[in-house]
Motif scaffolding. Sequence first.
Motif, PDB file in Angstrom:
ATOM      1  N   LYS A   1      61.752  -7.062 127.298  1.00 12.55           N
ATOM      2  CA  LYS A   1      62.362  -6.038 128.140  1.00 12.55           C
ATOM      3  C   LYS A   1      63.014  -6.719 129.339  1.00 12.55           C
ATOM      4  O   LYS A   1      62.436  -7.630 129.923  1.00 12.55           O
ATOM      5  CB  LYS A   1      61.301  -5.044 128.636  1.00 12.55           C
ATOM      6  CG  LYS A   1      61.469  -3.683 127.992  1.00 12.55           C
ATOM      7  CD  LYS A   1      60.489  -2.667 128.566  1.00 12.55           C
ATOM      8  CE  LYS A   1      60.724  -1.329 127.905  1.00 12.55           C
ATOM      9  NZ  LYS A   1      59.634  -0.412 128.081  1.00 12.55           N
ATOM     10  N   GLY A   2      64.203  -6.285 129.691  1.00 10.79           N
ATOM     11  CA  GLY A   2      64.865  -6.921 130.824  1.00 10.79           C
ATOM     12  C   GLY A   2      65.836  -8.004 130.380  1.00 10.79           C
ATOM     13  O   GLY A   2      66.780  -8.329 131.083  1.00 10.79           O
ATOM     14  N   GLN A   3      65.646  -8.553 129.169  1.00  8.79           N
ATOM     15  CA  GLN A   3      66.599  -9.532 128.656  1.00  8.79           C
ATOM     16  C   GLN A   3      67.794  -8.815 128.031  1.00  8.79           C
ATOM     17  O   GLN A   3      67.665  -7.709 127.534  1.00  8.79           O
ATOM     18  CB  GLN A   3      65.960 -10.398 127.578  1.00  8.79           C
ATOM     19  CG  GLN A   3      65.028 -11.466 128.123  1.00  8.79           C
ATOM     20  CD  GLN A   3      64.565 -12.397 127.005  1.00  8.79           C
ATOM     21  OE1 GLN A   3      65.349 -12.760 126.144  1.00  8.79           O
ATOM     22  NE2 GLN A   3      63.297 -12.739 127.032  1.00  8.79           N
TER      23      GLN A   3
END
Length: 300
Positions: free
Chosen positions: A122-124
């Motif tokens: 998540k966040g990538q």
Amino acid sequence: MERRSALKNIGGLLLAPSLTFGEAAKQVAPVLRIAHLTDVHLKNEFEAPAKFIKCLHHVQQQTPKVDLILNGGDIVFDMNKENISTINDQWKLFNNTMKSECSVPAKYCLGNHDIWWNENNKGQAVYGKQYTLDQLGLSKPYHSWTQNGWKFIVLDSVHLDIDDTWYIGKLGEEQFAWLENELKTTDSGTNVLILSHIPILTATLMVEDNVVNKWQMLGGEMHTDTSRIINLFYQHPNVKLCLSGHIHLRDKVLYNNVNYICNGAVSGAWWRGNNRQTAPGYGLIDLYADGSFKEDYINY
Ligand SMILES: [Zn+2]
């Protein structure tokens, strides 16, 4: 008899009747011929690249020629269980193959295997749908266009489940409102074709082994908002045809005068032959100006 003597009377001017015939033939000719390729699941294994090229060539050898390819999703083998370099390789293989082996324009729908749901990432940039949209040159996972009197609406079936851990089939509020507006603003004389990865309605899920006293269907197998979508379609009789994949089985359900076709899989049983009785194949569909269509499932 009257017609025959009329023909006699005009003597050599048989051009007139043949023109009439030409016009009639034009009326029944399809306005668009499309190939529906779904669940390609491409990766450099199981001879998949060579078989996919064979399929693309088969599509391009059709007469009359195919105007448009609709790719129904699960384009690459699987992003979920792979690392980023393998994911990059799968997409490179797919995009290079399309570039070198296919000259027919193609439009795309996202499948569950084209999305990287991995909590640890998540966040990538690769998490979720953005990576795949970039690969396909799309700005949004759902979109529409009009071509030769038909409106094409591509839906994004795949969304996180209520517990956020895995996917289920649904549109979500934002997309549903968009679909409502798309249909409301489409002229009632324009025929509508809907493309989704996960089926909106299918009978294939009832073909199950060892059923004792009930069938079990999972939210990831068919749209969970089926009744809501069907209620919407009921208000718009110009919605004629809904195409899907995902199940790797072929069926055709007619409900409220809308045809729901689950169109097998290019990869069959993930490149290992038939999936139950459904062979690897693609849908060949002729669309007509009056909203009718002719279609077939082609084992390439
Ligand atoms: Zn799928």
